[in-house]
Design a protein around this motif. Structure first.
Motif, mmCIF file in Angstrom:
data_model
loop_
_atom_site.group_PDB
_atom_site.id
_atom_site.type_symbol
_atom_site.label_atom_id
_atom_site.label_comp_id
_atom_site.label_asym_id
_atom_site.label_seq_id
_atom_site.Cartn_x
_atom_site.Cartn_y
_atom_site.Cartn_z
ATOM 1 N N ARG A 1 -1.746 3.137 0.089
ATOM 2 C CA ARG A 1 -2.054 3.831 -1.164
ATOM 3 C C ARG A 1 -1.068 3.443 -2.257
ATOM 4 N N TRP B 1 -12.509 -7.912 7.184
ATOM 5 C CA TRP B 1 -11.147 -7.759 6.690
ATOM 6 C C TRP B 1 -10.499 -9.123 6.478
ATOM 7 N N GLN C 1 -7.144 -6.600 3.874
ATOM 8 C CA GLN C 1 -7.864 -6.030 2.740
ATOM 9 C C GLN C 1 -9.361 -6.297 2.891
ATOM 10 N N LYS C 2 -10.167 -5.291 2.525
ATOM 11 C CA LYS C 2 -11.632 -5.440 2.490
ATOM 12 C C LYS C 2 -12.119 -4.790 1.207
ATOM 13 N N GLY C 3 -12.535 -5.606 0.261
ATOM 14 C CA GLY C 3 -12.902 -5.084 -1.050
ATOM 15 C C GLY C 3 -11.688 -4.470 -1.714
ATOM 16 N N SER C 4 -11.809 -3.214 -2.134
ATOM 17 C CA SER C 4 -10.682 -2.528 -2.773
ATOM 18 C C SER C 4 -9.793 -1.806 -1.767
ATOM 19 N N GLU C 5 -10.213 -1.783 -0.491
ATOM 20 C CA GLU C 5 -9.426 -1.116 0.547
ATOM 21 C C GLU C 5 -8.343 -2.042 1.092
ATOM 22 N N LYS C 6 -7.181 -1.479 1.322
ATOM 23 C CA LYS C 6 -6.091 -2.222 1.960
ATOM 24 C C LYS C 6 -5.477 -1.330 3.030
#
Length: 208
Positions: free
Chosen positions: A181, A104, A130-135
């Motif tokens: 989201r 992260w 954030q990790k890649g496209s995930e937040k």
């Protein structure tokens, strides 16, 4: 180096030495086992998850709670790591170390407050990672006795002071995580709503 910094350095050195050599801190058990913490509460429905041996070996907590709760479209992760006593090698790990180690990347960090029935204002660290496209937003703090702590420096000082004053330095790390989201503030509102619902229950589990 000015005189004040020298004094602080000396105090911290004494404090570190004390933690390594002291042997009188008592282990303080939970009031109730985390297995009794409700999976259903109000509109929330939860599921427990077990951490693998590598993670528990690294964190060295005595007890932990790791849940995912769902309320409609809202999903919240709840993690509580409890340390019956903090000794050298068995102390709370900062999320600022653990989260980056898990991939992260920190986007922002500040502090916020939520007012909870029976508890009043509860301060917490509000971090966005954030990790890649995930937040996700991570709302967390430390609790020692009846004190909520949002600073690692303050946590070390309370660990020392409680050991001297009470002969104990038990502590809990409390973290709530919510996927971002729409926007960070919406996720923060979900986190605060969850905290208002669940934090009053914790007084039946964490030692006073």
């Amino acid at each position: 180096m000015n005189r004040r910094l020298v004094i602080v350095a000396i105090v911290l050195a004494i404090f570190t030495g004390y933690l390594k050599t002291s042997s009188f801190q008592q282990k303080v058990p939970l009031k109730r086992d985390f297995t009794e913490f409700p999976l259903r509460h109000g509109p929330w429905v939860g599921r427990s998850y077990t951490l693998d041996d590598q993670v528990t070996g690294m964190l060295k907590m005595d007890e932990y709670l790791n849940r995912q709760y769902i309320n409609g479209n809202n999903q919240v992760g709840l993690y509580i790591g409890y340390y019956a006593t903090q000794r050298e090698g068995g102390q709370i790990h900062s999320p600022q170390i653990c989260l980056p180690a898990a991939g992260w990347v920190k986007v922002s960090e500040t502090t916020d407050t939520v007012t909870v029935d029976r508890l009043g204002p509860v301060n917490y660290v509000k971090s966005v990672y954030q990790k890649g496209s995930e937040k996700e937003i991570f709302a967390y703090w430390y609790r020692m006795k009846n004190t909520n702590i949002t600073s690692e420096v303050a946590l070390r000082m309370y660990r020392f002071l409680h050991a001297i004053r009470y002969g104990r330095n038990d502590a809990a790390f409390i973290r709530v995580s919510v996927p971002v989201r729409d926007n960070v503030e919406s996720a923060n509102q979900v986190a605060q709503g969850f905290l208002r619902d669940f934090l009053p229950l914790l007084s039946d589990y964490l030692p006073d």
